[in-house]
Design a protein around this motif. Sequence first.
Motif, PDB file in Angstrom:
ATOM      1  N   LEU A  91      23.412 -28.360  27.792  1.00  0.00           N
ATOM      2  CA  LEU A  91      23.177 -28.075  29.230  1.00  0.00           C
ATOM      3  C   LEU A  91      22.502 -26.548  29.268  1.00  0.00           C
ATOM      4  N   LEU A  92      23.018 -25.684  28.319  1.00  0.00           N
ATOM      5  CA  LEU A  92      22.635 -24.308  28.332  1.00  0.00           C
ATOM      6  C   LEU A  92      21.087 -24.397  27.741  1.00  0.00           C
ATOM      7  N   THR A  93      20.911 -25.137  26.880  1.00  0.00           N
ATOM      8  CA  THR A  93      19.640 -25.257  26.468  1.00  0.00           C
ATOM      9  C   THR A  93      18.556 -25.651  27.480  1.00  0.00           C
ATOM     10  N   ILE A  94      18.905 -26.796  28.018  1.00  0.00           N
ATOM     11  CA  ILE A  94      17.866 -27.351  29.103  1.00  0.00           C
ATOM     12  C   ILE A  94      17.760 -26.521  30.255  1.00  0.00           C
ATOM     13  N   GLY A  95      18.835 -25.690  30.445  1.00  0.00           N
ATOM     14  CA  GLY A  95      18.903 -24.576  31.620  1.00  0.00           C
ATOM     15  C   GLY A  95      18.201 -23.246  31.125  1.00  0.00           C
ATOM     16  N   ARG A  96      18.004 -23.226  29.610  1.00  0.00           N
ATOM     17  CA  ARG A  96      17.202 -21.994  29.190  1.00  0.00           C
ATOM     18  C   ARG A  96      17.966 -20.700  29.344  1.00  0.00           C
ATOM     19  N   ARG A  97      19.240 -20.853  29.069  1.00  0.00           N
ATOM     20  CA  ARG A  97      20.351 -19.851  28.932  1.00  0.00           C
ATOM     21  C   ARG A  97      20.551 -19.874  27.773  1.00  0.00           C
ATOM     22  N   PRO A  98      21.375 -18.736  27.220  1.00  0.00           N
ATOM     23  CA  PRO A  98      21.906 -18.464  25.877  1.00  0.00           C
ATOM     24  C   PRO A  98      23.021 -19.377  25.600  1.00  0.00           C
ATOM     25  N   LEU A  99      23.244 -19.882  24.429  1.00  0.00           N
ATOM     26  CA  LEU A  99      24.265 -20.698  23.943  1.00  0.00           C
ATOM     27  C   LEU A  99      25.567 -20.110  23.684  1.00  0.00           C
ATOM     28  N   ILE A 100      26.562 -20.681  23.562  1.00  0.00           N
ATOM     29  CA  ILE A 100      27.854 -20.001  23.410  1.00  0.00           C
ATOM     30  C   ILE A 100      27.854 -19.458  22.126  1.00  0.00           C
ATOM     31  N   PRO A 105      33.659 -12.040  23.051  1.00  0.00           N
ATOM     32  CA  PRO A 105      34.901 -12.338  23.374  1.00  0.00           C
ATOM     33  C   PRO A 105      34.943 -13.486  24.637  1.00  0.00           C
ATOM     34  N   PHE A 106      33.800 -13.396  25.633  1.00  0.00           N
ATOM     35  CA  PHE A 106      33.790 -13.934  26.823  1.00  0.00           C
ATOM     36  C   PHE A 106      33.366 -15.486  26.479  1.00  0.00           C
ATOM     37  N   ASP A 107      32.442 -15.669  25.630  1.00  0.00           N
ATOM     38  CA  ASP A 107      32.135 -16.937  25.097  1.00  0.00           C
ATOM     39  C   ASP A 107      33.019 -17.757  24.256  1.00  0.00           C
ATOM     40  N   ALA A 108      33.910 -16.600  23.599  1.00  0.00           N
ATOM     41  CA  ALA A 108      34.916 -17.253  22.653  1.00  0.00           C
ATOM     42  C   ALA A 108      36.064 -17.814  23.778  1.00  0.00           C
ATOM     43  N   ALA A 109      36.336 -17.332  24.719  1.00  0.00           N
ATOM     44  CA  ALA A 109      37.391 -17.775  25.627  1.00  0.00           C
ATOM     45  C   ALA A 109      36.819 -19.020  26.261  1.00  0.00           C
ATOM     46  N   VAL A 110      35.531 -18.958  26.631  1.00  0.00           N
ATOM     47  CA  VAL A 110      35.030 -20.112  27.205  1.00  0.00           C
ATOM     48  C   VAL A 110      35.056 -21.349  26.222  1.00  0.00           C
ATOM     49  N   VAL A 123      40.851 -20.859  32.470  1.00  0.00           N
ATOM     50  CA  VAL A 123      39.874 -20.247  31.449  1.00  0.00           C
ATOM     51  C   VAL A 123      39.679 -18.743  32.346  1.00  0.00           C
ATOM     52  N   ASN A 124      39.720 -18.524  33.808  1.00  0.00           N
ATOM     53  CA  ASN A 124      39.828 -17.386  34.155  1.00  0.00           C
ATOM     54  C   ASN A 124      41.010 -16.640  34.111  1.00  0.00           C
ATOM     55  N   LEU A 125      42.092 -17.270  34.034  1.00  0.00           N
ATOM     56  CA  LEU A 125      43.227 -16.731  33.359  1.00  0.00           C
ATOM     57  C   LEU A 125      43.256 -15.909  32.109  1.00  0.00           C
ATOM     58  N   LEU A 126      42.689 -16.824  30.951  1.00  0.00           N
ATOM     59  CA  LEU A 126      42.551 -16.562  29.610  1.00  0.00           C
ATOM     60  C   LEU A 126      41.348 -15.322  29.974  1.00  0.00           C
ATOM     61  N   LEU A 127      40.458 -15.344  30.432  1.00  0.00           N
ATOM     62  CA  LEU A 127      39.568 -14.327  30.457  1.00  0.00           C
ATOM     63  C   LEU A 127      40.071 -12.938  31.015  1.00  0.00           C
ATOM     64  N   HIS A 128      40.854 -13.021  32.139  1.00  0.00           N
ATOM     65  CA  HIS A 128      41.561 -11.758  32.429  1.00  0.00           C
ATOM     66  C   HIS A 128      42.506 -11.326  31.660  1.00  0.00           C
ATOM     67  N   ASP A 129      43.128 -12.176  30.838  1.00  0.00           N
ATOM     68  CA  ASP A 129      44.256 -11.875  30.009  1.00  0.00           C
ATOM     69  C   ASP A 129      43.637 -10.997  28.489  1.00  0.00           C
ATOM     70  N   ILE A 130      42.393 -11.479  28.389  1.00  0.00           N
ATOM     71  CA  ILE A 130      41.823 -10.592  27.436  1.00  0.00           C
ATOM     72  C   ILE A 130      40.801  -9.424  27.885  1.00  0.00           C
ATOM     73  N   GLY A 131      40.890  -9.338  28.896  1.00  0.00           N
ATOM     74  CA  GLY A 131      40.213  -7.906  29.467  1.00  0.00           C
ATOM     75  C   GLY A 131      38.775  -8.454  30.010  1.00  0.00           C
ATOM     76  N   GLU A 132      38.323  -9.672  30.031  1.00  0.00           N
ATOM     77  CA  GLU A 132      37.026  -9.801  30.408  1.00  0.00           C
ATOM     78  C   GLU A 132      36.720 -10.374  31.675  1.00  0.00           C
ATOM     79  N   ASP A 133      35.461 -10.238  32.319  1.00  0.00           N
ATOM     80  CA  ASP A 133      35.458 -10.606  33.563  1.00  0.00           C
ATOM     81  C   ASP A 133      35.619 -12.097  33.773  1.00  0.00           C
ATOM     82  N   CYS A 134      35.970 -12.627  34.975  1.00  0.00           N
ATOM     83  CA  CYS A 134      36.142 -13.843  35.178  1.00  0.00           C
ATOM     84  C   CYS A 134      34.964 -14.445  35.935  1.00  0.00           C
ATOM     85  N   PHE A 135      34.794 -15.809  36.119  1.00  0.00           N
ATOM     86  CA  PHE A 135      33.843 -16.642  36.669  1.00  0.00           C
ATOM     87  C   PHE A 135      33.440 -15.934  37.965  1.00  0.00           C
ATOM     88  N   SER A 136      34.595 -16.071  38.814  1.00  0.00           N
ATOM     89  CA  SER A 136      34.243 -15.859  40.178  1.00  0.00           C
ATOM     90  C   SER A 136      35.137 -14.589  40.767  1.00  0.00           C
TER      91      SER A 136
END
Length: 136
Positions: A91-100, A105-110, A123-136
């Motif tokens: 999906l990321l490749t077709i969308g021409r976006r960086p792979l995971i 740290p953000f990518d590792a949580a995802v 996943v948003n809770l996990l991101l918050h707990d490790i100090g990363e920005d959430c999706f929304s």
Amino acid sequence: MRTMDNWIEIYENLSIEEFKKENCYDTTPISEYLNDLLKCHNLQPKDVILKFNMDRSYAYQLLKGRRNPPRNFLLRIALLCHLNLEETQTLLTIGRRPLIYPSNPFDAAVLYGIVHQLNEEQVNLLLHDIGEDCFS
């Protein structure tokens, strides 16, 4: 969309001149792929709009191909559809976006969320707990 094995078979049978003349690369529009993906998972654009709390017109622009979807939108779609890692990378490749990349740290949580089939809220809770920005 063709698999890697299909592409290898095509490339094996092409000369370099034929490759240059043909459009021998995958040009699947991300909008087409997204709509096929939603259809396969029995989802409609309205489901995405409601689940992601998005502006209706912006969501339709992304899904109709008038705008290129940002990486976070594609990752959210992957979580919504419970895609595995290979499907998410496609999906990321077709969308021409960086792979995971798990070194990020953000990518590792995802990635953790994908592997453990977590939903976006988890996943948003996990991101918050490790100090990363959430999706929304």
